[in-house]
Structure formats: C-alpha cells, structure tokens
Design an enzyme around this catalytic site. Structure first.
Site, mmCIF file in Angstrom:
data_model
loop_
_atom_site.group_PDB
_atom_site.id
_atom_site.type_symbol
_atom_site.label_atom_id
_atom_site.label_comp_id
_atom_site.label_asym_id
_atom_site.label_seq_id
_atom_site.Cartn_x
_atom_site.Cartn_y
_atom_site.Cartn_z
ATOM 1 N N CYS A 221 0.712 16.009 -3.420
ATOM 2 C CA CYS A 221 -0.006 17.211 -3.047
ATOM 3 C C CYS A 221 1.292 18.157 -2.019
ATOM 4 C CB CYS A 221 -1.053 16.985 -1.737
ATOM 5 S SG CYS A 221 -2.727 16.843 -2.898
ATOM 6 N N ASP B 100 -6.243 14.979 7.170
ATOM 7 C CA ASP B 100 -6.737 14.856 5.922
ATOM 8 C C ASP B 100 -8.266 15.153 6.125
ATOM 9 O OD1 ASP B 100 -4.484 14.163 4.786
ATOM 10 O OD2 ASP B 100 -4.915 11.981 4.270
ATOM 11 N N ARG C 228 -7.797 13.327 -7.802
ATOM 12 C CA ARG C 228 -6.725 12.462 -7.363
ATOM 13 C C ARG C 228 -7.357 11.540 -6.399
ATOM 14 N NH1 ARG C 228 -2.572 14.824 -4.481
ATOM 15 N NH2 ARG C 228 -2.275 12.932 -4.043
ATOM 16 N N ARG D 113 7.372 17.830 2.961
ATOM 17 C CA ARG D 113 7.100 16.469 3.424
ATOM 18 C C ARG D 113 8.341 15.560 3.014
ATOM 19 N NH1 ARG D 113 1.550 15.139 0.363
ATOM 20 N NH2 ARG D 113 1.316 13.581 1.887
ATOM 21 N N LYS E 264 -7.998 5.270 -0.625
ATOM 22 C CA LYS E 264 -6.993 5.573 -1.527
ATOM 23 C C LYS E 264 -5.761 5.153 -0.887
ATOM 24 C CE LYS E 264 -4.912 10.084 -2.257
ATOM 25 N NZ LYS E 264 -3.928 10.218 -0.998
ATOM 26 N N ASN E 265 -5.382 5.579 0.211
ATOM 27 C CA ASN E 265 -4.274 5.401 0.897
ATOM 28 C C ASN E 265 -3.815 4.102 1.025
ATOM 29 O OD1 ASN E 265 -3.740 8.352 0.751
ATOM 30 N ND2 ASN E 265 -4.219 8.710 3.016
HETATM 31 C C1 UD1 Z 1 0.074 10.070 4.502
HETATM 32 C C2 UD1 Z 1 -1.096 10.130 3.884
HETATM 33 C C3 UD1 Z 1 -1.507 11.516 3.864
HETATM 34 C C4 UD1 Z 1 -1.754 12.189 5.091
HETATM 35 C C5 UD1 Z 1 -0.582 11.693 5.803
HETATM 36 C C6 UD1 Z 1 -0.698 12.247 7.592
HETATM 37 C C7 UD1 Z 1 -0.815 8.325 2.016
HETATM 38 C C8 UD1 Z 1 -0.431 7.941 0.653
HETATM 39 N N1 UD1 Z 1 -0.934 9.757 2.480
HETATM 40 O O1 UD1 Z 1 1.173 10.894 3.907
HETATM 41 O O2 UD1 Z 1 -2.918 11.553 3.044
HETATM 42 O O3 UD1 Z 1 -2.031 13.471 5.200
HETATM 43 O O4 UD1 Z 1 -0.223 10.325 5.836
HETATM 44 O O5 UD1 Z 1 -1.827 11.303 8.059
HETATM 45 O O6 UD1 Z 1 -1.083 7.558 2.696
HETATM 46 N N2 UD1 Z 1 7.638 13.208 8.545
HETATM 47 C C9 UD1 Z 1 9.099 13.480 8.678
HETATM 48 N N3 UD1 Z 1 10.096 12.660 7.968
HETATM 49 C C10 UD1 Z 1 9.432 11.652 7.301
HETATM 50 C C11 UD1 Z 1 8.215 11.223 7.053
HETATM 51 C C12 UD1 Z 1 7.327 12.266 7.784
HETATM 52 O O7 UD1 Z 1 9.223 14.361 9.146
HETATM 53 O O8 UD1 Z 1 10.396 10.910 6.684
HETATM 54 C C13 UD1 Z 1 6.570 14.100 8.999
HETATM 55 C C14 UD1 Z 1 5.883 14.790 8.072
HETATM 56 O O9 UD1 Z 1 6.429 16.173 7.454
HETATM 57 C C15 UD1 Z 1 4.389 14.854 8.695
HETATM 58 C C16 UD1 Z 1 4.437 13.654 9.837
HETATM 59 O O10 UD1 Z 1 5.861 13.164 9.523
HETATM 60 O O11 UD1 Z 1 4.794 16.104 9.714
HETATM 61 C C17 UD1 Z 1 3.314 12.699 9.078
HETATM 62 O O12 UD1 Z 1 3.832 12.534 7.782
HETATM 63 P P1 UD1 Z 1 3.352 11.039 7.256
HETATM 64 O O13 UD1 Z 1 2.641 10.283 7.898
HETATM 65 O O14 UD1 Z 1 4.716 10.404 6.515
HETATM 66 O O15 UD1 Z 1 2.606 11.299 6.151
HETATM 67 P P2 UD1 Z 1 2.475 10.834 4.517
HETATM 68 O O16 UD1 Z 1 2.884 9.176 4.588
HETATM 69 O O17 UD1 Z 1 3.267 11.576 3.436
#
Ligand code: UD1
Length: 453
Positions: free
Chosen positions: A149, A339, A432, A154, A55-56
């Site tokens: 989700c 996850d 999803r 986030r 998916k990702n």
């Molecule tokens: C992706 C995955 C999700 C998974 C997550 C962590 C996809 C589509 N989704 O989500 O399934 O749970 O990685 O493995 O690939 N953060 C910040 N600022 C930012 C971005 C992130 O502080 O600009 C923090 C987030 O709050 C979190 C951490 O960084 O604590 C990791 O988030 P991130 O790896 O970005 O998750 P997603 O890409 O949203």
C-alpha cells in the site's frame, strides 16, 4: 483477469477558506484484478463475527521462522493474500510449508538463499522483514525494496539505522538493499529510533535475536504485534524483554528451536467490524478479540453513540440511535491507530455535527478515500493533516475505487450504510488483509457479493 495499470490519476483541488477540497484522486495500484464488491446498503448488521489472526503479527512472525532450527507450527494464521505471497517467497527460498486451515507448519532449515524473489517481494510491504530475518540467520541479505500500500511515502531509514548499529554494511541501490557484516562483524547494539516505527522495531528484533551481545531499541513501537513477535521468539528460545514498552532489549542466543505458537487476533479487523455496525446500525458480537487492544477504538465509537460491552474475549457493539460527532487523532499504539482512520471517517460522515480527524502517522492517507466518500455524498474538507467532516443524514450508493487496504475497507463500510447500491472496485487491496470478508458480512445480514468479470 489481471493486468498492470498506470500510476497516476489527475487531482483537482479546490481551495476554500485556506483548506483543500479534493475533487480528484491519486495513487493507483500496480497490478489488480477486475473483481469487485457490489453492496446493497441500508441493512443493519446482526449476529456474531469471529476475528481472524492478526495480519501484521503474521507478517512479522512468518519471516521470524527463518531464525529457527526446525519446524514451527503457527496457528491462527489469517487466510489473506499478503500471507500467501509471503509463504510463496519462503517456499521459493527452500522452506517446507504445509497449510491446513489456519495452521501453517513451516520449516526454514533447508533455506540457503539470501536473495528472495524480487517480483514477489515487490508485491507487499512487510517483505522488508526478510532483511532483518536473513541478516540474523545468514549474516547477509539482498532484498528488493518492498511494494504494498503506497498511501504515503514510506521510508526505511530507521530500519537501516538499526542494521548499521548492529554492525552491518548497508548498500542501498535503486531498488535493492544489500546487507553484509561490516569490518567489526555483526553484534548487539543500541538504537534510538528517531520516529516510532513498527517496521524498524520488528526488523531490528529479527536481526538481533541470534547476534552476540545485547541489543537495546529505544523509542520502540508498542503495537500488539510487537509483543506477539517477542512472545513467538521467546517461545522458540530467544531472550527478548520489554516488548510493549518504549525500550525493547534483546539478549542474543545461539539458536532457536521449533515449537507451536498461536497468533493474536487482528485488532484492525475487529475495529473494522465495530466501525461497520456503528455506521450501518445493528447489534453484533465481535468474538476472538483481546478487548484491551481495542480500548482506543472502543472509546471513540462510544463517544459517537455506539453502546459497547467488553467480555473476556469478545465485544458487543450496538448502535440504534443517531451518531454524534467526535474528534480523533491517530497516534502509535496505545493511541488511535492510523489503520482505523478511514473506517472511523465513515462513521463521522454519518454523525450529526462536525467531526475532526487528525492524521499524525501518514499525512497523505486521506487521499486514498476521501474523494470516493465525497462521491457517496460525504462532506469532507482537508486542512493540513486534519479532515473536517460534516455529518450527513445518509450516504448514497456509487461506484468507488479502493486505493489501499484500509481505504477499501472504509468504502465497504460506507456501502453497507449507504442508501442504494455501491460497487467497490480494485478489491485486491482489501483482500490483502481481510479474511472471508464477504462470508463474514453476509452472516451478519449484509447484502454484499463479489463479482468477477
Ligand atoms: C506498520 C503497519 C501498517 C501501519 C503502520 C503504522 C505492518 C506490516 N504494517 O507499517 O499497517 O499503518 O505500521 O501503524 O505492520 N518511518 C520513517 N522511517 C522509517 C520507518 C518509518 O520515517 O524507517 C515513518 C513512516 O513514514 C511513518 C511512521 O514512521 O510516518 C510509522 O511507520 P511504521 O510504524 O514504520 O509503519 P510500517 O511498519 O511501514
């Protein structure tokens, strides 16, 4: 039947020995159907399950096609609602898309819009990849903030930090992000991420691929889907190196050409079936996996008593004896994935002794399912970012609600392992991200049905 639901449920929290016990629930989805899964638990799982495309990875690679001149044939695309929403967004923008089984043929050359349909963008999280992809292709983008989700706050500040380093002007209004070239124009740049972020790493890679000069992302995420995106881009003519390490380098190219690419198998879907047989018992072959991607999950399930054998592209998981308690701490890849937190928690709830499950990525993620598991008889105490899980002989069936994708998957696993009947509501979250869940589980001998009102 679909309708919009209110946002917040009550939380009743009991404080015991300085720890929080949940007796309520928060976080509601925005739009959902009344479909539900009904599971008659207590059956062991036997047979073979084939894992779908990741998916990702699909959610990063499909927007990346915006950067390509000509047609791409993407194979092993999972048939899940997030992918359908993303394809609808791209079609609305002018992309020519043909779907046949797990193969999607897509040509984004006709796309002229830099403002994807907000209502669709808000239906999913990964729609924020349109920011990087549109900035990379057109030098500008106007994208609504994403939905999906909401198991935690986030933020996207690291994505924005990346776009600024590439010379973009960023205008964040209440629910839109507008990107355009700054006074010096767009160019490669150096970004050191303050937190390891999958989304920011992907978005910066997308934005930088066609920009002049070199971009360096330090403290980059190393997840398998980062490597898969880099491999896709390189297959189409990009120059991305270092994906899968802390430092990703992108040497900008003038254009990308169409081609064929097959998406990797889904690490989390595979881990979910591995956790399911660990919790419910049985013996299954999980095929179409990359065993290396599964190491962090395999190790923990083995510690709990599952017997696991890895082959070239398959893993056999057998669990007949009692489960043992363990300790799990979630971390970015190659650590134990956040996850898989909820799914392993179900195994802990059935293991003898006391397990500790620490969440280091999204601290509020326990809220999505712990109360529901307690309704099924689990004993879970939350202390800060750690869940202390005291194993029970059995769980019992109950009516429970999925609050997000992986929380929902965990409730299905709990239902498979529990005595009696479990009804899982709000399954649109689960759909999803899991292709043919009912068919795959039924083929393994589970008694699970999808009911629509
Ligand atoms: C992706 C995955 C999700 C998974 C997550 C962590 C996809 C589509 N989704 O989500 O399934 O749970 O990685 O493995 O690939 N953060 C910040 N600022 C930012 C971005 C992130 O502080 O600009 C923090 C987030 O709050 C979190 C951490 O960084 O604590 C990791 O988030 P991130 O790896 O970005 O998750 P997603 O890409 O949203």
């Amino acid at each position: 039947m679909r309708f919009t639901e209110g946002i917040i449920y009550d939380i009743i929290v009991a404080v015991q020995n300085g720890c929080l016990h949940f007796a309520g629930k928060i976080i509601a989805g925005s739009v959902y159907s009344l479909a539900r899964y009904v599971i008659n638990g207590g059956k062991t799982l036997q047979g073979t399950v084939t894992i779908s495309g990741a998916k990702n990875a699909a959610l990063a690679i499909l927007p990346a096609v915006l950067l390509v001149d000509g047609q791409c044939r993407i194979e092993n695309v999972p048939d899940i609602s997030d992918v359908h929403i993303l394809l609808d967004i791209l079609k609305n923008m002018g992309a020519e898309v043909t779907e046949k089984g797990s193969v999607v043929t897509i040509d984004c050359s006709p796309v002229r819009s830099t403002c994807p349909e907000a209502a669709l963008v808000r239906k999913m999280r990964a729609s924020y990849y349109l920011m990087g992809a549109l900035l990379g292709r057109f030098g500008k983008a106007n994208v609504a903030l994403p939905g999906g989700c909401n198991f935690a706050s986030r933020p996207i500040d690291q994505h924005i930090k990346g776009f600024l380093a590439l010379g973009a002007d960023v205008d964040e209004s209440d629910d839109y992000v507008a990107l355009q070239p700054g006074v010096g124009g767009l160019h490669g740049g150096k970004v050191s991420l303050d937190v390891v972020s999958v989304g920011a790493t992907v978005n910066i890679m997308l934005a930088a691929t066609l920009l002049p000069g070199q971009t360096i992302i330090e403290n980059a995420a190393k997840e398998p889907h980062i490597v898969d995106l880099a491999n896709f881009l390189n297959t189409m003519g990009a120059r991305v190196s270092g994906a899968g390490t802390d430092t990703v380098k992108i040497r900008g190219v003038r254009s990308l050409k169409g081609g064929t690419y097959a998406i990797i198998p889904d690490q989390i879907e595979a881990g979910t079936y591995m956790a399911a047989v660990t919790a419910a018992g049985g013996n299954i072959l999980v095929q179409n996996v990359i065993p290396k991607h599964m190491d962090c999950i395999t190790t923990k399930l083995q510690e709990m008593g599952a017997k696991i054998t890895s082959y070239d592209d398959a893993i056999r998981v057998e669990r007949t004896g009692a489960l043992r308690s363990t300790t799990v701490k979630t971390r970015p890849y190659p650590g134990f994935p956040t996850d898989m937190q909820a799914q392993v928690c179900v195994c802990m709830a059935l293991a003898s002794g006391v397990s500790r499950l620490t969440e280091n990525v999204y601290e509020t993620r326990f809220f999505g399912y712990c109360t529901e598991l307690e309704n099924m008889g689990a004993d879970i105490l939350i202390s800060g970012k750690t869940a202390i899980v005291t194993g029970k002989d059995h769980l019992h069936g109950a009516t429970v609600e999925a609050h997000d994708l992986r929380a929902g998957a965990a409730l299905v696993i709990a239902g498979l392992a529990a005595e009696g009947q479990t009804t899982v509501e709000k399954i649109h979250f689960i759909e999803r991200g899991y292709e043919n869940l009912i068919e795959k589980l039924t083929a393994l001998g589970a008694d699970i049905r999808r009911l629509e009102d």
